[in-house]
Design a protein around this motif. Sequence first.
Motif, PDB file in Angstrom:
ATOM      1  N   GLY A  31      20.999 -34.702  15.509  1.00  0.00           N
ATOM      2  CA  GLY A  31      19.670 -34.617  14.730  1.00  0.00           C
ATOM      3  C   GLY A  31      18.664 -33.935  15.676  1.00  0.00           C
ATOM      4  O   GLY A  31      17.800 -33.476  15.207  1.00  0.00           O
ATOM      5  N   ALA A  32      18.686 -35.032  16.767  1.00  0.00           N
ATOM      6  CA  ALA A  32      17.431 -34.697  17.842  1.00  0.00           C
ATOM      7  C   ALA A  32      17.760 -33.501  18.479  1.00  0.00           C
ATOM      8  O   ALA A  32      16.656 -32.670  19.073  1.00  0.00           O
ATOM      9  CB  ALA A  32      17.311 -35.821  18.768  1.00  0.00           C
ATOM     10  N   HIS A  33      19.022 -33.144  18.850  1.00  0.00           N
ATOM     11  CA  HIS A  33      19.219 -32.005  19.838  1.00  0.00           C
ATOM     12  C   HIS A  33      20.124 -30.948  19.330  1.00  0.00           C
ATOM     13  O   HIS A  33      20.225 -29.718  20.066  1.00  0.00           O
ATOM     14  CB  HIS A  33      19.768 -32.488  21.061  1.00  0.00           C
ATOM     15  N   GLY A  34      20.846 -30.854  18.241  1.00  0.00           N
ATOM     16  CA  GLY A  34      21.764 -29.956  17.821  1.00  0.00           C
ATOM     17  C   GLY A  34      21.021 -28.931  17.043  1.00  0.00           C
ATOM     18  O   GLY A  34      19.942 -29.046  16.607  1.00  0.00           O
ATOM     19  N   ALA A  35      21.793 -27.719  17.083  1.00  0.00           N
ATOM     20  CA  ALA A  35      21.146 -26.586  16.326  1.00  0.00           C
ATOM     21  C   ALA A  35      21.622 -26.609  14.904  1.00  0.00           C
ATOM     22  O   ALA A  35      20.542 -25.813  14.089  1.00  0.00           O
ATOM     23  CB  ALA A  35      21.818 -25.129  17.031  1.00  0.00           C
ATOM     24  N   THR A  36      22.531 -27.338  14.379  1.00  0.00           N
ATOM     25  CA  THR A  36      22.829 -27.134  13.104  1.00  0.00           C
ATOM     26  C   THR A  36      22.310 -28.676  12.529  1.00  0.00           C
ATOM     27  O   THR A  36      22.485 -29.508  12.941  1.00  0.00           O
ATOM     28  CB  THR A  36      24.243 -27.145  12.900  1.00  0.00           C
ATOM     29  N   GLU A  37      21.725 -28.624  11.384  1.00  0.00           N
ATOM     30  CA  GLU A  37      21.298 -29.654  10.798  1.00  0.00           C
ATOM     31  C   GLU A  37      22.402 -30.378  10.052  1.00  0.00           C
ATOM     32  O   GLU A  37      23.217 -29.943   9.487  1.00  0.00           O
ATOM     33  CB  GLU A  37      20.427 -29.299   9.564  1.00  0.00           C
ATOM     34  N   LEU A  38      22.199 -31.804   9.932  1.00  0.00           N
ATOM     35  CA  LEU A  38      23.344 -32.672   9.604  1.00  0.00           C
ATOM     36  C   LEU A  38      23.057 -32.520   7.982  1.00  0.00           C
ATOM     37  O   LEU A  38      21.941 -32.305   7.266  1.00  0.00           O
ATOM     38  CB  LEU A  38      23.243 -33.921   9.899  1.00  0.00           C
ATOM     39  N   THR A  39      24.369 -32.554   7.201  1.00  0.00           N
ATOM     40  CA  THR A  39      24.329 -32.478   6.002  1.00  0.00           C
ATOM     41  C   THR A  39      23.827 -33.816   5.336  1.00  0.00           C
ATOM     42  O   THR A  39      23.685 -34.797   5.799  1.00  0.00           O
ATOM     43  CB  THR A  39      25.864 -32.206   5.176  1.00  0.00           C
ATOM     44  N   ASP A  40      23.527 -33.472   3.805  1.00  0.00           N
ATOM     45  CA  ASP A  40      23.339 -34.954   3.072  1.00  0.00           C
ATOM     46  C   ASP A  40      24.118 -35.948   3.068  1.00  0.00           C
ATOM     47  O   ASP A  40      23.825 -37.066   3.245  1.00  0.00           O
ATOM     48  CB  ASP A  40      22.777 -34.347   1.632  1.00  0.00           C
ATOM     49  N   GLU A  41      25.445 -35.498   2.957  1.00  0.00           N
ATOM     50  CA  GLU A  41      26.583 -36.478   2.946  1.00  0.00           C
ATOM     51  C   GLU A  41      26.562 -37.128   4.353  1.00  0.00           C
ATOM     52  O   GLU A  41      26.918 -38.328   4.375  1.00  0.00           O
ATOM     53  CB  GLU A  41      27.926 -35.734   2.422  1.00  0.00           C
ATOM     54  N   GLU A  42      26.556 -36.368   5.367  1.00  0.00           N
ATOM     55  CA  GLU A  42      26.437 -36.883   7.009  1.00  0.00           C
ATOM     56  C   GLU A  42      25.476 -38.012   7.131  1.00  0.00           C
ATOM     57  O   GLU A  42      25.389 -39.109   7.489  1.00  0.00           O
ATOM     58  CB  GLU A  42      26.585 -35.907   7.950  1.00  0.00           C
ATOM     59  N   ILE A  43      24.150 -37.717   6.500  1.00  0.00           N
ATOM     60  CA  ILE A  43      22.921 -38.615   6.372  1.00  0.00           C
ATOM     61  C   ILE A  43      23.206 -39.811   5.836  1.00  0.00           C
ATOM     62  O   ILE A  43      22.706 -40.911   6.047  1.00  0.00           O
ATOM     63  CB  ILE A  43      21.506 -37.952   6.017  1.00  0.00           C
ATOM     64  N   ALA A  44      23.900 -39.618   4.437  1.00  0.00           N
ATOM     65  CA  ALA A  44      23.909 -40.946   3.718  1.00  0.00           C
ATOM     66  C   ALA A  44      24.991 -41.712   4.587  1.00  0.00           C
ATOM     67  O   ALA A  44      24.832 -43.149   4.265  1.00  0.00           O
ATOM     68  CB  ALA A  44      24.542 -40.641   2.500  1.00  0.00           C
ATOM     69  N   GLN A  45      25.861 -41.075   5.129  1.00  0.00           N
ATOM     70  CA  GLN A  45      27.068 -42.049   5.836  1.00  0.00           C
ATOM     71  C   GLN A  45      26.135 -42.695   7.139  1.00  0.00           C
ATOM     72  O   GLN A  45      26.526 -43.864   7.296  1.00  0.00           O
ATOM     73  CB  GLN A  45      28.294 -41.157   6.280  1.00  0.00           C
ATOM     74  N   LEU A  46      25.495 -41.842   7.636  1.00  0.00           N
ATOM     75  CA  LEU A  46      24.588 -42.348   8.899  1.00  0.00           C
ATOM     76  C   LEU A  46      23.841 -43.621   8.402  1.00  0.00           C
ATOM     77  O   LEU A  46      23.660 -44.703   9.284  1.00  0.00           O
ATOM     78  CB  LEU A  46      23.863 -41.503   9.576  1.00  0.00           C
ATOM     79  N   GLU A  47      23.234 -43.460   7.275  1.00  0.00           N
ATOM     80  CA  GLU A  47      22.373 -44.676   6.917  1.00  0.00           C
ATOM     81  C   GLU A  47      23.046 -45.764   6.565  1.00  0.00           C
ATOM     82  O   GLU A  47      22.541 -46.942   6.804  1.00  0.00           O
ATOM     83  CB  GLU A  47      21.731 -43.899   5.519  1.00  0.00           C
ATOM     84  N   SER A  48      24.128 -45.804   5.860  1.00  0.00           N
ATOM     85  CA  SER A  48      25.140 -46.806   5.272  1.00  0.00           C
ATOM     86  C   SER A  48      25.576 -47.502   6.735  1.00  0.00           C
ATOM     87  O   SER A  48      25.702 -48.585   6.914  1.00  0.00           O
ATOM     88  CB  SER A  48      26.262 -46.141   4.676  1.00  0.00           C
ATOM     89  N   PHE A  49      25.978 -46.662   7.782  1.00  0.00           N
ATOM     90  CA  PHE A  49      26.365 -47.131   8.966  1.00  0.00           C
ATOM     91  C   PHE A  49      25.494 -47.926   9.717  1.00  0.00           C
ATOM     92  O   PHE A  49      25.699 -49.010  10.108  1.00  0.00           O
ATOM     93  CB  PHE A  49      26.805 -46.173  10.282  1.00  0.00           C
ATOM     94  N   THR A  50      24.109 -47.366   9.787  1.00  0.00           N
ATOM     95  CA  THR A  50      22.926 -48.169  10.331  1.00  0.00           C
ATOM     96  C   THR A  50      22.825 -49.483   9.713  1.00  0.00           C
ATOM     97  O   THR A  50      22.522 -50.505  10.146  1.00  0.00           O
ATOM     98  CB  THR A  50      22.028 -47.272  10.534  1.00  0.00           C
ATOM     99  N   GLU A  51      22.682 -49.248   8.220  1.00  0.00           N
ATOM    100  CA  GLU A  51      22.255 -50.513   7.606  1.00  0.00           C
ATOM    101  C   GLU A  51      23.555 -51.768   7.824  1.00  0.00           C
ATOM    102  O   GLU A  51      23.084 -52.788   8.111  1.00  0.00           O
ATOM    103  CB  GLU A  51      22.490 -50.357   5.954  1.00  0.00           C
ATOM    104  N   LEU A  52      24.858 -51.304   7.784  1.00  0.00           N
ATOM    105  CA  LEU A  52      25.775 -52.381   7.979  1.00  0.00           C
ATOM    106  C   LEU A  52      25.932 -52.649   9.258  1.00  0.00           C
ATOM    107  O   LEU A  52      25.997 -54.045   9.563  1.00  0.00           O
ATOM    108  CB  LEU A  52      27.264 -51.586   7.724  1.00  0.00           C
ATOM    109  N   PHE A  53      25.545 -52.067  10.551  1.00  0.00           N
ATOM    110  CA  PHE A  53      25.323 -52.481  11.804  1.00  0.00           C
ATOM    111  C   PHE A  53      24.409 -53.520  11.770  1.00  0.00           C
ATOM    112  O   PHE A  53      24.396 -54.833  12.569  1.00  0.00           O
ATOM    113  CB  PHE A  53      25.014 -51.254  12.523  1.00  0.00           C
TER     114      PHE A  53
END
Length: 197
Positions: A153-175
Amino acid sequence: MTFVAASRSSPHLVTGIFACNGCRDITCVRIYEGNNDSAPLFKDNGTLEEVVGYYNLAVVNSYPEREQHTAPHFTSKTVERTYLQGIDNARRKQNDAAAAMFRKALDVATCELDENLQKLSLASRINALFDAGRLTEDLKDWAHAIRLDGNKGAHGATELTDEEIAQLESFTELFLIYTFTLPAQVALKKMASEGAK
C-alpha cells in the motif's frame, strides 16, 4: 456531496438528498429550517437555493447513520488512532492509505509489546516476539501478512483490492485482540479471582 433533490414535509422540515462525490452513494439529511427572514434553503420544487451565510438550520437526523468504529479493547491511544484511520480509509476506498495505516498500527503495537525491540525492523521485531513466545505461529504469520500488504500500500504501484483490504483489516483486528484484549481480560479475571479469596 452533490445536492440531488429535496422534499418538504412541513413549512420548516425538509429532507435533502445528496450524492457522495466519491462512492456516489446517497445520503438523506432531514433539516429543520428555523424562522429566518431570508428565503428557505430548499425551494418547494426540490432544488437547492444558493444562500450565502444562511443561518438557523439544524440537522434533525440523517440516513444511513454513520458507522461508529472502535478499536479492540485495551489498545493504546496511538494504536487505536492508527487502526481507526485504517478503517476510515478502507470505508472511503482509499486502499493504499488503509493498508499503510493497518501496517502502522501493527508497527506501533509490536513496539508496545516489547519496548526493547523498538530499534529493530518490523520484520525482525515480529520474529523476535515469536522467538520469545509472545506470538503464536498464526499471529506471526498474520503480522507478516499485514506488514507485507502494508508495504504494498505504501510503496507498490498496484492498489490492493477491496477484498485484500478487508482481509488486512480482519488480520489487524485479530492481532490486536489476541495480543492486547485477551491478555488484559485474563489479567482482570485473575485479579478478581484473587481478590475474592
